[in-house]
Design a protein around this motif. Sequence first.
Motif, PDB file in Angstrom:
ATOM      1  N   UNK A   1       0.852  -1.184   0.000  1.00 25.95           N
ATOM      2  CA  UNK A   1       0.000   0.000   0.000  1.00 25.95           C
ATOM      3  C   UNK A   1       0.892   1.240   0.000  1.00 25.95           C
ATOM      4  N   UNK A   2       0.572   2.165  -0.894  1.00 20.23           N
ATOM      5  CA  UNK A   2       1.345   3.393  -1.012  1.00 20.23           C
ATOM      6  C   UNK A   2       0.456   4.604  -0.746  1.00 20.23           C
ATOM      7  N   UNK A   3       1.017   5.578  -0.053  1.00 20.37           N
ATOM      8  CA  UNK A   3       0.410   6.896   0.054  1.00 20.37           C
ATOM      9  C   UNK A   3       1.301   7.853  -0.721  1.00 20.37           C
ATOM     10  N   UNK A   4       0.756   8.463  -1.764  1.00 21.20           N
ATOM     11  CA  UNK A   4       1.498   9.448  -2.533  1.00 21.20           C
ATOM     12  C   UNK A   4       1.244  10.848  -2.000  1.00 21.20           C
ATOM     13  N   UNK A   5       2.316  11.633  -1.835  1.00 27.63           N
ATOM     14  CA  UNK A   5       2.190  12.981  -1.287  1.00 27.63           C
ATOM     15  C   UNK A   5       2.710  14.004  -2.295  1.00 27.63           C
ATOM     16  N   UNK A   6       2.458  15.283  -2.019  1.00 24.98           N
ATOM     17  CA  UNK A   6       2.831  16.319  -2.979  1.00 24.98           C
ATOM     18  C   UNK A   6       4.257  16.842  -2.774  1.00 24.98           C
ATOM     19  N   UNK A  65       5.307   5.701   2.188  1.00 23.45           N
ATOM     20  CA  UNK A  65       4.926   7.080   1.909  1.00 23.45           C
ATOM     21  C   UNK A  65       5.898   7.607   0.864  1.00 23.45           C
ATOM     22  N   UNK A  66       5.377   7.966  -0.305  1.00 20.70           N
ATOM     23  CA  UNK A  66       6.236   8.189  -1.469  1.00 20.70           C
ATOM     24  C   UNK A  66       5.914   9.515  -2.153  1.00 20.70           C
ATOM     25  N   UNK A  67       6.920   9.981  -2.911  1.00 21.92           N
ATOM     26  CA  UNK A  67       6.756  11.178  -3.714  1.00 21.92           C
ATOM     27  C   UNK A  67       6.563  10.850  -5.179  1.00 21.92           C
ATOM     28  N   UNK A  68       6.765  11.862  -6.026  1.00 18.17           N
ATOM     29  CA  UNK A  68       6.442  11.749  -7.456  1.00 18.17           C
ATOM     30  C   UNK A  68       7.667  11.593  -8.337  1.00 18.17           C
ATOM     31  N   UNK A 103       9.096   3.593   4.708  1.00 17.98           N
ATOM     32  CA  UNK A 103       8.948   2.281   4.095  1.00 17.98           C
ATOM     33  C   UNK A 103       8.279   1.346   5.102  1.00 17.98           C
ATOM     34  N   UNK A 104       7.161   0.763   4.687  1.00 20.07           N
ATOM     35  CA  UNK A 104       6.415  -0.167   5.531  1.00 20.07           C
ATOM     36  C   UNK A 104       6.185   0.413   6.934  1.00 20.07           C
ATOM     37  N   UNK A 146       0.822   3.411  10.216  1.00 21.36           N
ATOM     38  CA  UNK A 146       0.196   4.727  10.344  1.00 21.36           C
ATOM     39  C   UNK A 146      -1.316   4.549  10.458  1.00 21.36           C
ATOM     40  N   UNK A 147      -2.008   5.577  10.951  1.00 17.80           N
ATOM     41  CA  UNK A 147      -3.462   5.543  10.860  1.00 17.80           C
ATOM     42  C   UNK A 147      -3.879   5.533   9.387  1.00 17.80           C
ATOM     43  N   UNK A 148      -5.100   5.192   9.110  1.00 16.59           N
ATOM     44  CA  UNK A 148      -5.595   5.246   7.741  1.00 16.59           C
ATOM     45  C   UNK A 148      -5.457   6.668   7.216  1.00 16.59           C
ATOM     46  N   UNK A 149      -4.788   6.803   6.085  1.00 12.35           N
ATOM     47  CA  UNK A 149      -4.554   8.113   5.486  1.00 12.35           C
ATOM     48  C   UNK A 149      -5.539   8.317   4.340  1.00 12.35           C
ATOM     49  N   UNK A 150      -6.283   9.402   4.411  1.00 11.67           N
ATOM     50  CA  UNK A 150      -7.212   9.763   3.347  1.00 11.67           C
ATOM     51  C   UNK A 150      -6.601  10.838   2.469  1.00 11.67           C
TER      52      UNK A 150
END
Length: 423
Positions: A297-302, A336-339, A349-350, A353-357
């Motif tokens: 699972x990945x969370x992409x951030x700005x 948690x990754x960038x662009x 990496x792995x 975290x709480x569920x990120x929306x």
Amino acid sequence: MPMSESFKSRLFPAVEEIAAHFGTPFHLYDEAGIRATGEELKKAFAGIEGYREYYAVKALPNRRILQLMKEMGFGFDCSSIPELILARELGATAEDIMFTSNNTSDEEFAFAAADGGCILNLDDITLIDKVPAPFPDLICFRYNPGPRRTGNLIIGNPVEAKYGISHEQVVEAYRRAQKRGARRFGLHTMVASNERDYTYMVETARMVLSLAETVEDALGIRFEFVNIGGGFGIPYKPEDHGLDLPAMSAEIGALFAAFRAKHGYAPKMYMESGRFMTGPHGVLVTRAINHKDIYRKYVGVDACMSALMRPALYGSYHHIDVIGKEQSPKTEVYDVVGSLCENNDKFAVQRELPKVDEGDLLVIHDTGAHGHAMGFQYNGRLRPMELLLRTDGSVEMIRRAETVEDYFATYNFSPDRFTPAQS
């Protein structure tokens, strides 16, 4: 805990409003925390006559942050022409600046000597003859203990380090400097990075004081100062212990007192903390803009590693809070990754975290040193703005974000085409 509760209490209730005003991503630094750490250092080493911090400009080279250092009475540790310019713009004069570079060019030597000069800290014995005349009255050398010292985990084995003069070169280096006209002397070393075992720093102080005795016995030199370098560590992980500053300062102070009792004088003690001064007092605030669920699972951030490359470069841990969910259970495991078009463009990496929306703000801790400063423009990704949380609660932009126009600015030059005679 990486980020102090005081910093959190002032930032977290306001961070959504700050992000709405300035946009994301941004680095934000805490003036109150920086000032408190500076005062803590001054108080800890007040018993050593002539103690002074020379802030490592490379850690956070922002004019507004350096102004805070100057207001606290600190000098500046510089290693390049732009860093010298930053210090001098703030009114720093000769002995407010420690200039330590390696493989120093003629241009850098000339710039270091300009505007009243600085404390020139030479990294190599061969540089003595390359320093332009007139040779500085005050000179310093950077010492590399080699096999005489066990390497710090991060900075590595001194034998493999490119920095400093060897033990066997020390006396000869000062002898040559004397012949060129030096009459005042300092001694410097830097053998640690992010070291949280205070005894390592105590042994560093013991090492330079012992070396000062050796040189004095050989050449009759009385050192005006010894610089034990920086490298004071901070706790990046919640379970990490911090540096025991009271114990360290007490034991180092005892070493200087013993030196004074034996010799009738003691050199001043300088240091060049960067990370310890500002690291815990900075955060990178970024917004979640995408999710991806494949093998992980990945969370992409700005933001991307153009804003913070330590995790990619060193595998470093930076704690992360999700605003509004600090007390929520950590039910998810994300990268948690960038662009950036690099697979190591990851802030975590792995990480549990709480569920990120999408739309959530993530606060990445401990970016106040070697964060924005180590940024770059690879892939056309630009560095974000820098903000300062003032002691009165206001937030000041202290560097704007880079723009596309900045990216293309180096194409603005006069045509220059040369054909060598032998072509």
